[in-house]
Motif scaffolding. Structure first.
Motif, short mmCIF file in Angstrom:
data_model
loop_
_atom_site.label_atom_id
_atom_site.label_comp_id
_atom_site.label_asym_id
_atom_site.label_seq_id
_atom_site.Cartn_x
_atom_site.Cartn_y
_atom_site.Cartn_z
N HIS A 43 0.83 -1.20 0.00
CA HIS A 43 0.00 0.00 0.00
C HIS A 43 0.87 1.26 0.00
O HIS A 43 0.60 2.23 -0.73
CB HIS A 43 -0.91 0.03 1.23
N VAL A 44 1.92 1.24 0.84
CA VAL A 44 2.81 2.40 0.96
C VAL A 44 3.53 2.66 -0.36
O VAL A 44 3.63 3.82 -0.81
CB VAL A 44 3.83 2.19 2.10
N LEU A 45 4.03 1.61 -1.00
CA LEU A 45 4.75 1.78 -2.27
C LEU A 45 3.82 2.31 -3.36
O LEU A 45 4.23 3.17 -4.16
CB LEU A 45 5.37 0.45 -2.69
N MET A 46 2.60 1.82 -3.41
CA MET A 46 1.65 2.33 -4.39
C MET A 46 1.29 3.78 -4.09
O MET A 46 1.07 4.58 -5.01
CB MET A 46 0.39 1.45 -4.42
N GLY A 47 1.25 4.11 -2.79
CA GLY A 47 0.97 5.50 -2.40
C GLY A 47 2.08 6.44 -2.81
O GLY A 47 1.86 7.66 -2.93
N MET A 48 3.28 5.91 -3.03
CA MET A 48 4.41 6.73 -3.49
C MET A 48 4.38 6.96 -4.99
O MET A 48 5.25 7.65 -5.53
CB MET A 48 5.72 6.06 -3.09
N GLY A 49 3.41 6.35 -5.67
CA GLY A 49 3.27 6.58 -7.10
C GLY A 49 3.61 5.42 -8.00
O GLY A 49 3.51 5.53 -9.22
N LEU A 50 4.00 4.30 -7.40
CA LEU A 50 4.32 3.14 -8.22
C LEU A 50 3.03 2.48 -8.72
O LEU A 50 2.01 2.49 -8.04
CB LEU A 50 5.12 2.12 -7.41
N SER A 51 3.10 1.91 -9.91
CA SER A 51 1.94 1.19 -10.44
C SER A 51 1.82 -0.16 -9.75
O SER A 51 2.71 -0.57 -9.00
CB SER A 51 2.10 0.98 -11.95
N HIS A 52 0.72 -0.84 -10.03
CA HIS A 52 0.48 -2.16 -9.45
C HIS A 52 1.64 -3.11 -9.77
O HIS A 52 2.23 -3.72 -8.88
CB HIS A 52 -0.83 -2.71 -10.03
N ARG A 53 1.98 -3.21 -11.04
CA ARG A 53 3.04 -4.12 -11.46
C ARG A 53 4.40 -3.69 -10.92
O ARG A 53 5.21 -4.53 -10.51
CB ARG A 53 3.07 -4.20 -12.98
N GLN A 54 4.70 -2.39 -10.93
CA GLN A 54 5.97 -1.89 -10.43
C GLN A 54 6.14 -2.21 -8.94
O GLN A 54 7.23 -2.58 -8.50
CB GLN A 54 6.07 -0.38 -10.65
N THR A 55 5.05 -2.06 -8.19
CA THR A 55 5.10 -2.36 -6.76
C THR A 55 5.44 -3.83 -6.51
O THR A 55 6.30 -4.15 -5.68
CB THR A 55 3.74 -2.04 -6.10
N VAL A 56 4.80 -4.70 -7.26
CA VAL A 56 5.06 -6.13 -7.12
C VAL A 56 6.52 -6.44 -7.47
O VAL A 56 7.20 -7.19 -6.75
CB VAL A 56 4.11 -6.95 -8.01
N LEU A 57 7.02 -5.86 -8.55
CA LEU A 57 8.40 -6.12 -8.97
C LEU A 57 9.42 -5.57 -7.97
O LEU A 57 10.46 -6.19 -7.74
CB LEU A 57 8.65 -5.51 -10.35
N VAL A 58 9.12 -4.42 -7.36
CA VAL A 58 10.01 -3.87 -6.33
C VAL A 58 10.08 -4.81 -5.14
O VAL A 58 11.17 -5.08 -4.61
CB VAL A 58 9.53 -2.47 -5.88
N ILE A 59 8.94 -5.34 -4.72
CA ILE A 59 8.92 -6.25 -3.58
C ILE A 59 9.60 -7.57 -3.95
O ILE A 59 10.28 -8.18 -3.11
CB ILE A 59 7.48 -6.47 -3.07
N TYR A 60 9.46 -8.02 -5.19
CA TYR A 60 10.23 -9.18 -5.66
C TYR A 60 11.73 -8.89 -5.48
O TYR A 60 12.50 -9.76 -5.06
CB TYR A 60 9.96 -9.45 -7.14
N GLY A 61 12.13 -7.68 -5.85
CA GLY A 61 13.54 -7.30 -5.72
C GLY A 61 14.00 -7.34 -4.27
O GLY A 61 15.11 -7.82 -3.97
N LEU A 62 13.17 -6.85 -3.36
CA LEU A 62 13.50 -6.91 -1.93
C LEU A 62 13.63 -8.36 -1.47
O LEU A 62 14.54 -8.70 -0.71
CB LEU A 62 12.42 -6.20 -1.11
#
Length: 373
Positions: free
Chosen positions: A280-299
């Protein structure tokens, strides 16, 4: 080994093929996730996708790879799996209360402890040696299963998120188990990779835009199996064997721990849901649905890589690695505001320290305090 790999690929194909049928079944049974204030989806979405994963995984372990596993342990764990799957399916159809879901997980945990014999027996601490857990073995084992199962369930908030993070975590766990456990226990890694294969077959149906959700059927099942698999390496716990699964599951555990802290600081019930989880926080920063998922994959990949360093390091190397991981994690959490607006204790201390050093350097160079200029 080649035969095992072929059968794992077949497991993946079975999961991919059976998921569309599970999707139709979900609509028939009424296991549908309708949009509301807490949901990201904007249209009714079938849940119960975990049933397809369970069927493919069960077929793989009982038919394709049957000779790899001890009979008693396989059937005992299967009985616990059935309890979890039934709990998840009922919740996806009728929505159980939190204590009812916890009851299902608790019952499955008892089966794992008493029937399967998978449990923590002792812990070996640096400088203290081996400590027999005795009667504490049961509550600690049950707590571990409850905690990990719910941690995975909590991150199931975006298309493909829990599935992908679990694939990364399980694959890493399988690698660690294969290379660092003794030869007689290699079947544990094969068991883990069978679940990874089932998840890989399901992921194309679940990745954004998803055609079906995991539902509690899937999230509880995956979390439960991760907890059970990790326990196989925690029978006699050492500092390293305890930390490795925790680091591997860094994303769901971090999200869960900070969700609890956030609710306590805001004086809200721990069980009360909110829209302030990591995704939720990452999407609130402006990331799209897919970008948020990929960032968390990276983490999740970063945590996975760090976990692979533990078996290769000395005791003091592991201690230092843990300290740096905790500091880096806290800085990241505070920088994105996962604890809430304004709650950045470590960052503020660093800022104060930097300002103090800057004032000290100014005095050294001029011989006067900054305010005296």
């Amino acid at each position: 080994m080649f035969s095992v790999i072929v059968k794992l690929v077949l497991t993946m194909i079975i999961a991919a093929a059976i998921t569309p049928f599970v999707r139709k079944m979900a609509f028939v049974l009424g296991a549908v996730d309708k949009p509301n204030a807490r949901r990201v989806n904007t249209k009714p979405m079938p849940t119960m996708g975990g049933l397809g994963i369970f069927v493919a995984f069960t077929f793989s372990t009982f038919v394709l790879l049957r000779i790899q596993f001890p009979t008693h342990e396989l059937f005992s764990v299967f009985l616990a799996e059935v309890v979890i799957i039934l709990t998840g399916m009922i919740d996806d159809i009728k929505e159980l209360k939190p204590h009812q879901k916890m009851g299902g997980i608790f019952l499955a945990s008892l089966i794992i402890y008493f029937l399967a014999g998978i449990r923590m027996n002792q812990i070996v601490l640096p400088f203290f040696g081996a400590i027999q857990l005795g009667w504490l073995s049961l509550p600690i084992t049950v707590f571990w299963i409850l905690a990990i199962t719910n941690a995975v369930n909590l991150i199931d908030g975006l298309d493909g998120l829990a599935t992908g993070v679990s694939i990364i975590g399980l694959f890493t766990m399988g690698i660690v188990g294969y290379f660092f456990l003794t030869i007689p226990n290699v079947y544990v890694s094969i068991w883990i990779f069978a679940l990874v294969a089932a998840l890989l077959g399901f992921l194309p149906h679940n990745f954004h835009p998803a055609k079906i959700f995991l539902g509690d059927t899937g999230a509880l099942f995956i979390g439960f199996m991760i907890a059970v698999f990790s326990l196989k390496g925690l029978k006699n716990v050492t500092f390293v064997t305890l930390l490795i699964p925790v680091i591997i599951l860094g994303v769901p555990i971090t999200d869960t721990v900070y969700a609890i802290l956030r609710r306590l600081l805001n004086k809200k019930p721990i069980s009360q849901a909110d829209k302030h989880h990591l995704h939720h926080v990452l999407m609130g920063m402006g990331l799209s649905h897919r970008q948020t998922v990929l960032v968390i994959y990276g983490l999740a990949l970063i945590f996975a890589f760090i976990s692979l360093l533990y078996p290769l390091s000395s005791l003091w190397g592991n201690i230092l690695l843990t300290i740096f991981v905790l500091i880096g994690l806290e800085l990241f959490i505070e920088s994105i505001g996962l604890l809430g607006d304004g709650r950045r204790p470590l960052i503020r201390r660093i800022e104060r320290a930097v300002k103090t050093l800057a004032r000290g350097e100014s005095v050294d160079k001029t011989g006067h305090k900054p305010q005296d200029k």
